[in-house]
Design a protein around this motif. Structure first.
Motif, PDB file in Angstrom:
ATOM      1  N   UNK A 144       0.786  -1.232   0.000  1.00 57.69           N
ATOM      2  CA  UNK A 144       0.000   0.000   0.000  1.00 57.69           C
ATOM      3  C   UNK A 144       0.817   1.280   0.000  1.00 57.69           C
ATOM      4  N   UNK A 145       2.085   1.220   0.372  1.00 52.29           N
ATOM      5  CA  UNK A 145       2.896   2.431   0.474  1.00 52.29           C
ATOM      6  C   UNK A 145       3.788   2.654  -0.746  1.00 52.29           C
ATOM      7  N   UNK A 146       3.557   1.923  -1.812  1.00 56.19           N
ATOM      8  CA  UNK A 146       4.370   2.068  -3.015  1.00 56.19           C
ATOM      9  C   UNK A 146       4.012   3.363  -3.748  1.00 56.19           C
ATOM     10  N   UNK A 147       4.998   4.179  -4.132  1.00 57.98           N
ATOM     11  CA  UNK A 147       4.682   5.358  -4.944  1.00 57.98           C
ATOM     12  C   UNK A 147       4.039   4.933  -6.263  1.00 57.98           C
ATOM     13  N   UNK A 148       2.941   5.567  -6.615  1.00 62.23           N
ATOM     14  CA  UNK A 148       2.204   5.181  -7.815  1.00 62.23           C
ATOM     15  C   UNK A 148       1.470   6.405  -8.359  1.00 62.23           C
ATOM     16  N   UNK A 149       1.168   6.402  -9.656  1.00 62.62           N
ATOM     17  CA  UNK A 149       0.540   7.590 -10.260  1.00 62.62           C
ATOM     18  C   UNK A 149      -0.936   7.750  -9.944  1.00 62.62           C
ATOM     19  N   UNK A 150      -1.620   6.693  -9.525  1.00 58.89           N
ATOM     20  CA  UNK A 150      -3.056   6.791  -9.264  1.00 58.89           C
ATOM     21  C   UNK A 150      -3.394   6.484  -7.824  1.00 58.89           C
TER      22      UNK A 150
END
Length: 222
Positions: A144-150
Motif C-alpha cells: 500500500x505504500x508504493x509510490x504510484x501515479x493513481x
C-alpha cells in the motif's frame, strides 16, 4: 450479500462483503491476498490445519462472478502462498475453475509471496505484472505504500479493526480508505487479519457477516 457504494478518485466502486472491490465502469473485480496453498504449506510442516481452503476460495470467486458482471479480475498480490501451491491437486482445482470461467481477463500483480512461490500455471491464461499496474485513476498494487501515479488499491496488510462495546469486543476484517490509497481485506479462507489503527483522514469499513458497514473517519490531528 450487501455492498457499500463509495466514491474513490471520482469513480463509483462497491466494497463487497465477500472482501473484494468491484469497479462497475470497468467491470473489474479486485481481490487481495488469496494465498492459494497456504494451508498445504502448513500441513507440509506438520501443522494440523484444515483442508479444503482451495475449494473454499474458488467457491467464493464463483459466487462473486455469479453476482456481478465481471470482465477483468485483478489479484492484488499473494495469489500463491508458497511453492506448495504448485501441487498437482491445487493446480487441477484452479484449472477446473478457469474452465468454468474462461471469459474474464485475469491479471496478477506480484506480491512478496508470489516472488517466492513463482508465477501461477500458464494454463490459467493469467497476465502477471509487477506493481504498480495502473488503469487510471487507480494503481493496483500489493504494497500500500508504493509510490504510484493513481489512487492505490492494495492488499498485503490483511487489515482488521476492533469494535468494542463495554467489555465486549470483536475484530473484523476491514477496508481502510484514505485520500491516496485503499487497502483491501485479505480474501483467502486461511489468511487471518492484522489489527490496524487508521491514520488521520482514513475511513474504516468493516465486513460484518453479509454486510459492509462504515465505522468512521479519523479526524486530522487525533
Amino acid at each position: 450479500m450487501s455492498a457499500c457504494e463509495i466514491e474513490l478518485a471520482g469513480e463509483r466502486v462497491l466494497l463487497l462483503a465477500q472482501k473484494a472491490l468491484y469497479w462497475p465502469r470497468e467491470r473489474l473485480l479486485a481481490v487481495a491476498d488469496i494465498h492459494f496453498g497456504k494451508a498445504a504449506s502448513f500441513r507440509a510442516l506438520g501443522v494440523p490445519v484444515p483442508a479444503g481452503t482451495t475449494a473454499e476460495n474458488l467457491a467464493a470467486l464463483d459466487a462473486l462472478l455469479a453476482a456481478h458482471d465481471v470482465a477483468h479480475i485483478v489479484f492484488l498480490g499473494d495469489f500463491l502462498h508458497a511453492r506448495a501451491a504448485h501441487a498437482a491437486a491445487t493446480v487441477r482445482a484452479m484449472l477446473a475453475w478457469r474452465a468454468r470461467h474462461p471469459a474474464p481477463r485475469l491479471t496478477l500483480v506480484r506480491g512478496n509471496h508470489d516472488l517466492r512461490a513463482g508465477d501461477p500455471s500458464a494454463l490459467l491464461a493469467m497476465r502477471v505484472v509487477d506493481e504498480p499496474y495502473t488503469i487510471a485513476p487507480f494503481s493496483f498494487c500489493h504494497h500500500p505504500d508504493l509510490p504510484a501515479p493513481g489512487h492505490v488499491l492494495a492488499g498485503h496488510v490483511h487489515p482488521a479493526y476492533r469494535l468494542a462495546s463495554g467489555r465486549d469486543s470483536v475484530r473484523l476484517p476491514c477496508f481502510l480508505s484514505g485520500a491516496a490509497r485503499t487497502i483491501l481485506p485479505s480474501f483467502g479462507a486461511f489468511t487471518g487479519g492484522h489489527g490496524v489503527r487508521p491514520e488521520a483522514g482514513e475511513r474504516v469499513y468493516v465486513v460484518a457477516g453479509d454486510a459492509v458497514l462504515f465505522v468512521g473517519k479519523l479526524a486530522a490531528g487525533t
